[in-house]
Design a protein around this motif. Sequence first.
Motif, PDB file in Angstrom:
ATOM      1  N   GLU A 111      -4.628   8.592  -5.273  1.00 33.47           N
ATOM      2  CA  GLU A 111      -5.782   9.355  -4.709  1.00 33.47           C
ATOM      3  C   GLU A 111      -6.626   9.945  -5.467  1.00 33.47           C
ATOM      4  O   GLU A 111      -6.459  10.728  -6.541  1.00 33.47           O
ATOM      5  CB  GLU A 111      -5.106  10.804  -3.846  1.00 33.47           C
ATOM      6  N   VAL A 117      -7.734   6.203  -3.986  1.00 31.82           N
ATOM      7  CA  VAL A 117      -6.928   4.994  -4.219  1.00 31.82           C
ATOM      8  C   VAL A 117      -7.298   4.050  -5.221  1.00 31.82           C
ATOM      9  O   VAL A 117      -8.744   3.996  -5.690  1.00 31.82           O
ATOM     10  CB  VAL A 117      -7.075   4.117  -2.804  1.00 31.82           C
ATOM     11  N   PHE A 155      -8.002   4.560   2.421  1.00 37.54           N
ATOM     12  CA  PHE A 155      -8.800   3.820   1.860  1.00 37.54           C
ATOM     13  C   PHE A 155      -9.900   3.626   2.808  1.00 37.54           C
ATOM     14  O   PHE A 155      -9.619   3.305   3.782  1.00 37.54           O
ATOM     15  CB  PHE A 155      -8.064   2.599   1.095  1.00 37.54           C
ATOM     16  N   THR A 184      -1.449   6.957   1.392  1.00 41.73           N
ATOM     17  CA  THR A 184      -2.924   6.305   0.870  1.00 41.73           C
ATOM     18  C   THR A 184      -3.947   6.390   1.858  1.00 41.73           C
ATOM     19  O   THR A 184      -3.578   5.938   3.027  1.00 41.73           O
ATOM     20  CB  THR A 184      -2.786   4.782   0.385  1.00 41.73           C
ATOM     21  N   VAL A 187       0.906  -1.262   0.059  1.00 43.12           N
ATOM     22  CA  VAL A 187       0.103   0.087   0.139  1.00 43.12           C
ATOM     23  C   VAL A 187       0.848   1.043   0.154  1.00 43.12           C
ATOM     24  O   VAL A 187       1.630   1.303   1.057  1.00 43.12           O
ATOM     25  CB  VAL A 187      -0.976  -0.143   1.078  1.00 43.12           C
ATOM     26  N   CYS A 192      -1.710  -1.044  -4.240  1.00 47.88           N
ATOM     27  CA  CYS A 192      -2.740   0.084  -4.273  1.00 47.88           C
ATOM     28  C   CYS A 192      -2.274   1.338  -4.055  1.00 47.88           C
ATOM     29  O   CYS A 192      -1.394   1.291  -2.876  1.00 47.88           O
ATOM     30  CB  CYS A 192      -3.969  -0.300  -3.422  1.00 47.88           C
ATOM     31  N   ALA A 193      -2.521   2.540  -4.488  1.00 49.77           N
ATOM     32  CA  ALA A 193      -2.077   3.855  -4.068  1.00 49.77           C
ATOM     33  C   ALA A 193      -2.721   4.671  -4.843  1.00 49.77           C
ATOM     34  O   ALA A 193      -3.839   4.347  -5.279  1.00 49.77           O
ATOM     35  CB  ALA A 193      -0.413   3.794  -4.565  1.00 49.77           C
TER      36      ALA A 193
END
Length: 257
Positions: free
Chosen positions: A185, A187, A172, A170, A166, A182-183
């Motif tokens: 903005e 996410v 989420f 981030t 991650v 996953c990253a």
Amino acid sequence: MSKISPLAFIDPEAKIGENCEIGPFCFIDKNVEIGDNNVLMNSVSVLYGARIGNGNVIFPGAVISAVPQDLKFRGEDTTAEVGDNNKIRENVTINRGTAAKGKTCVGSGNLLMESVHVAHDAFVGNDCIIGNGTKLAGEIIIDDHAIISANVLMHQFCRVGGYTMVGGGTRFSQDIPPYTICAREPVAYCGLNLVGLRRRGFSNELIENIHNAYRIIYQGGVPLNEALQKVREEVPASPEINYIIEFIENSKRGFVH
């Protein structure tokens, strides 16, 4: 024999294992159990309900098993449980559980970096890295071998799958499937955690199968139930593929796209 500073306070009811080092200005409350070979540097607070395993190193300013920051908490008898061989860095806070689950759990072999917060009833698995300043809300789940970078905000009830990465900063409020990065903005799914999977010894064939599963899920252009059925039919079965399918099927908050 344990080495305990005369400037530490240890309640007579606390249970301390063998060969521990407890530094000055530590506070160890009643109803605390600490195993063997632990190092508590100066100014560590281990409060009511803490259960700490063996071989942990806890850095200055950490607070283990403070009461939850939850207005529903009514003083119920709960615990904060920490496994073995963790490194818990400066100013980390791990709150104990509420009536919801009764305990907060941090597994074994984890690195919790400076100022991480683990809220009530959270579950952190084994061999995870949680970056500086990251905040984990109540009743979250982090599966084994996950890496969560610095200053991440994880919403309550979310789950992070194993072998994920991650990105820093981030935030989420949905689940993050296993083996992914996953990253951004807002996410978003950014592909597989290829570096992490290769470091963990995943074969090229298995990585390709995982990639194909997510290609069907994210790019197949069909409803989710059809995509998962297509994964079952087209991707060779393995524990890793089954884990992806079960993770997504059991997601209560939905998963990151």
